[in-house]
Scaffold this motif. Structure first.
Motif, PDB file in Angstrom:
ATOM      1  N   ILE A  21       0.853  -1.180   0.000  1.00  0.00           N
ATOM      2  CA  ILE A  21       0.000   0.000   0.000  1.00  0.00           C
ATOM      3  C   ILE A  21       0.895   1.237   0.000  1.00  0.00           C
ATOM      4  O   ILE A  21       1.937   1.259   0.657  1.00  0.00           O
ATOM      5  N   HIS A  22       0.497   2.224  -0.771  1.00  0.00           N
ATOM      6  CA  HIS A  22       1.149   3.528  -0.760  1.00  0.00           C
ATOM      7  C   HIS A  22       0.314   4.443   0.131  1.00  0.00           C
ATOM      8  O   HIS A  22      -0.912   4.486   0.000  1.00  0.00           O
ATOM      9  N   ARG A  23       0.983   5.150   1.010  1.00  0.00           N
ATOM     10  CA  ARG A  23       0.311   6.086   1.902  1.00  0.00           C
ATOM     11  C   ARG A  23       1.060   7.410   1.867  1.00  0.00           C
ATOM     12  O   ARG A  23       2.216   7.475   1.468  1.00  0.00           O
ATOM     13  N   GLY A  24       0.400   8.457   2.324  1.00  0.00           N
ATOM     14  CA  GLY A  24       1.004   9.782   2.324  1.00  0.00           C
ATOM     15  C   GLY A  24       2.085   9.973   3.366  1.00  0.00           C
ATOM     16  O   GLY A  24       2.845  10.936   3.305  1.00  0.00           O
ATOM     17  N   GLN A  25       2.151   9.063   4.322  1.00  0.00           N
ATOM     18  CA  GLN A  25       3.207   9.106   5.330  1.00  0.00           C
ATOM     19  C   GLN A  25       3.552   7.686   5.742  1.00  0.00           C
ATOM     20  O   GLN A  25       2.858   6.741   5.366  1.00  0.00           O
ATOM     21  N   GLN A  26       4.594   7.534   6.516  1.00  0.00           N
ATOM     22  CA  GLN A  26       5.037   6.205   6.937  1.00  0.00           C
ATOM     23  C   GLN A  26       4.215   5.749   8.134  1.00  0.00           C
ATOM     24  O   GLN A  26       4.090   6.459   9.124  1.00  0.00           O
ATOM     25  N   TYR A  27       3.663   4.534   8.022  1.00  0.00           N
ATOM     26  CA  TYR A  27       2.827   3.962   9.077  1.00  0.00           C
ATOM     27  C   TYR A  27       3.452   2.732   9.721  1.00  0.00           C
ATOM     28  O   TYR A  27       2.886   2.189  10.680  1.00  0.00           O
ATOM     29  N   ALA A  28       4.581   2.254   9.224  1.00  0.00           N
ATOM     30  CA  ALA A  28       5.233   1.069   9.777  1.00  0.00           C
ATOM     31  C   ALA A  28       6.702   1.093   9.397  1.00  0.00           C
ATOM     32  O   ALA A  28       7.113   1.825   8.494  1.00  0.00           O
ATOM     33  N   ASP A  45       1.891  13.390 -10.229  1.00  0.00           N
ATOM     34  CA  ASP A  45       3.067  12.525 -10.365  1.00  0.00           C
ATOM     35  C   ASP A  45       4.176  12.877  -9.378  1.00  0.00           C
ATOM     36  O   ASP A  45       4.975  12.021  -9.009  1.00  0.00           O
ATOM     37  N   ASP A  46       4.248  14.134  -8.940  1.00  0.00           N
ATOM     38  CA  ASP A  46       5.313  14.569  -8.036  1.00  0.00           C
ATOM     39  C   ASP A  46       4.983  14.385  -6.553  1.00  0.00           C
ATOM     40  O   ASP A  46       5.843  14.616  -5.697  1.00  0.00           O
ATOM     41  N   ALA A  47       3.742  13.975  -6.246  1.00  0.00           N
ATOM     42  CA  ALA A  47       3.351  13.806  -4.846  1.00  0.00           C
ATOM     43  C   ALA A  47       4.171  12.693  -4.196  1.00  0.00           C
ATOM     44  O   ALA A  47       4.306  11.597  -4.749  1.00  0.00           O
ATOM     45  N   GLU A  48       4.737  12.989  -3.035  1.00  0.00           N
ATOM     46  CA  GLU A  48       5.552  12.016  -2.326  1.00  0.00           C
ATOM     47  C   GLU A  48       4.670  11.063  -1.532  1.00  0.00           C
ATOM     48  O   GLU A  48       3.722  11.489  -0.865  1.00  0.00           O
ATOM     49  N   VAL A  49       4.974   9.775  -1.628  1.00  0.00           N
ATOM     50  CA  VAL A  49       4.237   8.733  -0.923  1.00  0.00           C
ATOM     51  C   VAL A  49       5.241   7.723  -0.354  1.00  0.00           C
ATOM     52  O   VAL A  49       6.410   7.719  -0.737  1.00  0.00           O
ATOM     53  N   ILE A  50       4.750   6.903   0.536  1.00  0.00           N
ATOM     54  CA  ILE A  50       5.564   5.842   1.121  1.00  0.00           C
ATOM     55  C   ILE A  50       4.933   4.506   0.750  1.00  0.00           C
ATOM     56  O   ILE A  50       3.752   4.271   1.013  1.00  0.00           O
ATOM     57  N   ARG A  51       5.727   3.629   0.116  1.00  0.00           N
ATOM     58  CA  ARG A  51       5.251   2.278  -0.218  1.00  0.00           C
ATOM     59  C   ARG A  51       5.594   1.351   0.937  1.00  0.00           C
ATOM     60  O   ARG A  51       6.736   1.297   1.394  1.00  0.00           O
ATOM     61  N   HIS A  52       4.578   0.633   1.413  1.00  0.00           N
ATOM     62  CA  HIS A  52       4.748  -0.389   2.447  1.00  0.00           C
ATOM     63  C   HIS A  52       4.431  -1.729   1.783  1.00  0.00           C
ATOM     64  O   HIS A  52       3.310  -1.934   1.313  1.00  0.00           O
ATOM     65  N   ARG A  53       5.385  -2.644   1.750  1.00  0.00           N
ATOM     66  CA  ARG A  53       5.166  -3.991   1.216  1.00  0.00           C
ATOM     67  C   ARG A  53       5.094  -4.977   2.379  1.00  0.00           C
ATOM     68  O   ARG A  53       5.869  -4.870   3.324  1.00  0.00           O
TER      69      ARG A  53
END
Length: 104
Positions: A27-34, A92-100
């Motif tokens: 999941i990609h989120r707007g901030q880091q959750y884990a 396209d420039d929005a920063e996201v965090i991918r959590h796998r």
């Protein structure tokens, strides 16, 4: 490394159920959750956060969309608009965090 509540990482029951069923592995989120190495349990199974990566929405591919339970990137974008009540504009420039995640 910590044990986390899956609802803190995945925003709703639909996404939590998709992870439990093996239909969603990131999941990609707007901030880091884990953090990498964090774990959570679903239906008696343990899952681990195996990758946390800073990206932009423009980095996303069809494969990313499939890992998030969508058919392709266009379907993913449509889902984001619906999920945010129509108040979502793809940047396209929005920063996201991918959590796998992976089942252990």
């Amino acid at each position: 490394m910590a044990t986390i509540d899956p609802h803190s990482l995945f925003p709703n029951d639909r996404t939590v159920e998709a992870v439990a069923a093996g239909k969603m592995t990131q999941i990609h989120r707007g901030q880091q959750y884990a953090e990498e190495g964090d774990t959570f349990e679903l239906d008696g199974e343990t899952f681990e956060v195996v990758d946390v990566t800073e990206r932009t929405l423009g980095d996303m591919t069809d494969e990313d969309a499939r890992r998030e339970g969508s058919e392709d990137l266009d379907s993913y974008k449509e889902r984001m608009v619906r999920a945010h009540g129509g108040n979502f504009e793809w940047n396209d420039d929005a920063e996201v965090i991918r959590h796998r995640v992976a089942k252990q």
